[in-house]
Design an enzyme around this catalytic site. Structure first.
Site, PDB file in Angstrom:
ATOM      1  N   TYR A  54      18.459 -12.111 -15.330  1.00 59.04           N
ATOM      2  CA  TYR A  54      17.730 -11.014 -14.625  1.00 59.04           C
ATOM      3  C   TYR A  54      17.188 -11.172 -16.446  1.00 59.04           C
ATOM      4  O   TYR A  54      17.490 -11.074 -17.175  1.00 59.04           O
ATOM      5  CB  TYR A  54      18.828  -9.104 -14.817  1.00 59.04           C
ATOM      6  N   GLU A  56      14.674  -7.320 -17.510  1.00 57.68           N
ATOM      7  CA  GLU A  56      14.001  -6.357 -17.140  1.00 57.68           C
ATOM      8  C   GLU A  56      13.516  -6.021 -18.570  1.00 57.68           C
ATOM      9  O   GLU A  56      13.758  -6.846 -19.893  1.00 57.68           O
ATOM     10  CB  GLU A  56      14.954  -5.231 -16.927  1.00 57.68           C
ATOM     11  N   ASP A 200      -9.147  -5.281  -5.724  1.00 53.47           N
ATOM     12  CA  ASP A 200      -8.333  -6.064  -5.028  1.00 53.47           C
ATOM     13  C   ASP A 200      -8.501  -7.342  -4.540  1.00 53.47           C
ATOM     14  O   ASP A 200      -9.164  -7.460  -3.646  1.00 53.47           O
ATOM     15  CB  ASP A 200      -7.316  -5.636  -3.871  1.00 53.47           C
ATOM     16  N   LYS A 230      -1.939 -17.580  -2.474  1.00 52.90           N
ATOM     17  CA  LYS A 230      -3.046 -17.513  -1.424  1.00 52.90           C
ATOM     18  C   LYS A 230      -4.173 -18.726  -1.987  1.00 52.90           C
ATOM     19  O   LYS A 230      -3.901 -19.962  -2.011  1.00 52.90           O
ATOM     20  CB  LYS A 230      -3.969 -15.977  -1.302  1.00 52.90           C
ATOM     21  N   ARG A 236       4.687 -17.438  -4.138  1.00 51.96           N
ATOM     22  CA  ARG A 236       4.363 -15.978  -3.443  1.00 51.96           C
ATOM     23  C   ARG A 236       4.618 -14.527  -4.842  1.00 51.96           C
ATOM     24  O   ARG A 236       5.803 -15.114  -5.584  1.00 51.96           O
ATOM     25  CB  ARG A 236       5.231 -15.626  -2.539  1.00 51.96           C
TER      26      ARG A 236
HETATM   27  N1  DSN Z   1      -0.642 -11.103   5.268  1.00 53.46           N
HETATM   28  C1  DSN Z   1      -2.375 -11.355   4.524  1.00 53.46           C
HETATM   29  C2  DSN Z   1      -3.561 -11.789   4.797  1.00 53.46           C
HETATM   30  O1  DSN Z   1      -3.140 -11.676   5.601  1.00 53.46           O
HETATM   31  O2  DSN Z   1      -4.449 -10.960   4.576  1.00 53.46           O
HETATM   32  C3  DSN Z   1      -1.813 -10.087   3.544  1.00 53.46           C
HETATM   33  O3  DSN Z   1      -1.594  -9.474   3.262  1.00 53.46           O
END
Ligand code: DSN
Length: 421
Positions: A54, A56, A200, A230, A236
């Site tokens: 942990y 925090e 975003d 991504k 992640r």
């Molecule tokens: N699931 C992702 C996407 O495919 O854009 C974003 O949450």
């Protein structure tokens, strides 16, 4: 190194499922725009002993003892993230994309405040106030859309809505919009009505970090959020980057506002991914992601497939399979999967079809670019996609996909794929 030897001995069911997934990834092509294959170095950090603890709080201000190395890791991740995005402040603790955006809303706004954001059905994201999301119930989201005939964002509508609703925040960003964003235009509208600006960039974080798409922070945006798994190719997770005056509110919005202990194995993985993203190799990767998307778009268009907005300026494209003459995107997704082409069905702007059987299919190039594919492979994949829609034999197409995939092994994946067959 066989990292799963303990697991195989103790839990053959889970071990076998992982081996099967390893084989699935190896033998198919991931064309889902929000997915990627991360680095072996990140897989090592994610599977490390850092998961035990942990932490925090923030470096130098933790609530538990034993933090020397966690402070070191988080400081490194923060500095690398700030440098990559030219940001004054970074928070690398968000567990993933949804809590990341929620922490910004709760950190900077009050429940009931108005946020002007992109409509989900026109390419926005669930966390941008879709009525079904909790955020859509807590904040007053007003949604702008894309231009009916051109398909790009309708800035006249954005401005009119901003003047009418006086939002506390103007939010841009998308999960299914194939065009570059005009951050200066968003900023002008926000300034006109006194709104905060938030971008975003979860889908395109790696393309901004790699220097091939514009950076909203360079256009004076207040806050940037991005997931890290991504186009950034990390573990992640999520990151929030902002201007200094918002640093304290953002940090409190994440912890203790929304989350408890950060996942420090994930924070370490983000640090590693930021180091990768600062290299010339990553810049070349980001350029290739864009070039591959363009090549794929050209290949599909040449075979008569209509694309939303007519093409792409980023890593994704959306095929309007219904307009082409195919039943719907769900059926196309299934047919593609039979052939080893893994995609997702997608609503298109003003879709006449329902969400579970929408008109479109979204395709992205981050993962196949991580495997090293280029123009020739994009032409081949465009041909395979169209052959499937034209009713070609799925097993013949799957054989061609397996052969193509075998030429481009996923970097860092263990060569165990064939063992469990
Ligand atoms: N699931 C992702 C996407 O495919 O854009 C974003 O949450």
């Amino acid at each position: 190194m066989n990292t799963l030897s303990h697991l195989a001995a103790f839990d053959p069911e889970i071990s076998e499922a992982i081996a099967n997934e390893n084989r699935r990834q190896a033998e198919t092509l991931t064309l889902i725009a929000s997915e990627n294959h991360t680095y072996p170095e990140v897989l090592e950090t994610n599977g490390s002993i850092l998961t035990d603890k942990y932490a925090e709080g923030y470096p130098g201000r933790r609530y538990y003892a034993g933090q020397a190395f966690y402070d070191q890791i988080e400081r490194i991740a923060v500095e690398r993230a700030k440098k990559l995005f030219n940001a004054e402040h970074a928070n690398v603790q968000p567990l993933s994309g949804s809590p990341m955006n929620q922490a910004v809303y709760f950190g900077l706004l009050k429940p009931g405040d108005t946020i002007l954001a992109m409509d989900l059905t026109h390419g926005g994201h669930l966390t941008h106030g879709a009525p079904a999301s909790h955020m859509g119930k807590i904040f007053n989201f007003v949604r702008y859309r894309t231009h009916g005939s051109r398909g790009d964002i309708d800035f006249d509508e954005v401005r009119n809505l901003a003047i009418k609703h006086k939002p506390a925040m103007l939010l841009c960003g998308h999960s299914s919009y194939p065009r570059e964003l005009d951050y200066a235009a968003f900023r002008r509208i926000a300034d006109e009505v006194g709104a905060l600006t938030m971008a975003d960039v979860s889908h395109i974080g790696g393309l901004i970090g790699g220097g091939v798409l514009a950076n909203p922070l360079d256009h004076g945006f207040d806050v940037l959020t991005t997931t890290t798994h991504k186009t950034l190719r990390g573990p992640r997770g999520g990151m929030i980057l902002c201007r200094k005056p918002f640093a304290k509110a953002i940090d409190s919005g994440v912890f203790p506002g929304l989350q408890g202990g950060p996942h420090m194995h994930q924070v370490a993985g983000i640090a590693v991914a930021m180091r990768k993203a600062a290299t010339a190799e990553f810049r070349a990767y980001a350029e290739r992601v864009l070039a591959n998307a363009r090549a794929l778009a050209e290949g599909l268009t040449a075979r008569g497939m209509p694309l939303i907005t007519g093409g792409t300026e980023n890593h994704l494209l959306v095929m309007d399979v219904a307009a082409w003459g195919y039943d719907d995107g769900a059926k196309a997704q299934n047919a593609f999967e039979q052939a080893g082409l893994v995609t997702n069905k997608q609503l298109i702007p003003d879709d006449p079809k329902p969400p579970l059987r929408p008109s479109g299919v979204r395709i992205g190039t981050p993962a196949i670019t991580s495997r090293g594919m280029g123009d020739a492979e994009m032409a081949q994949i465009a041909g395979l996609l169209m052959t499937v829609l034209e009713g070609g034999d799925a097993e013949v197409a799957a054989e061609e996909v397996r052969a193509l995939a075998a030429q481009f092994p996923i970097p860092g994946h263990e060569p165990r794929a064939a063992e469990s067959r």
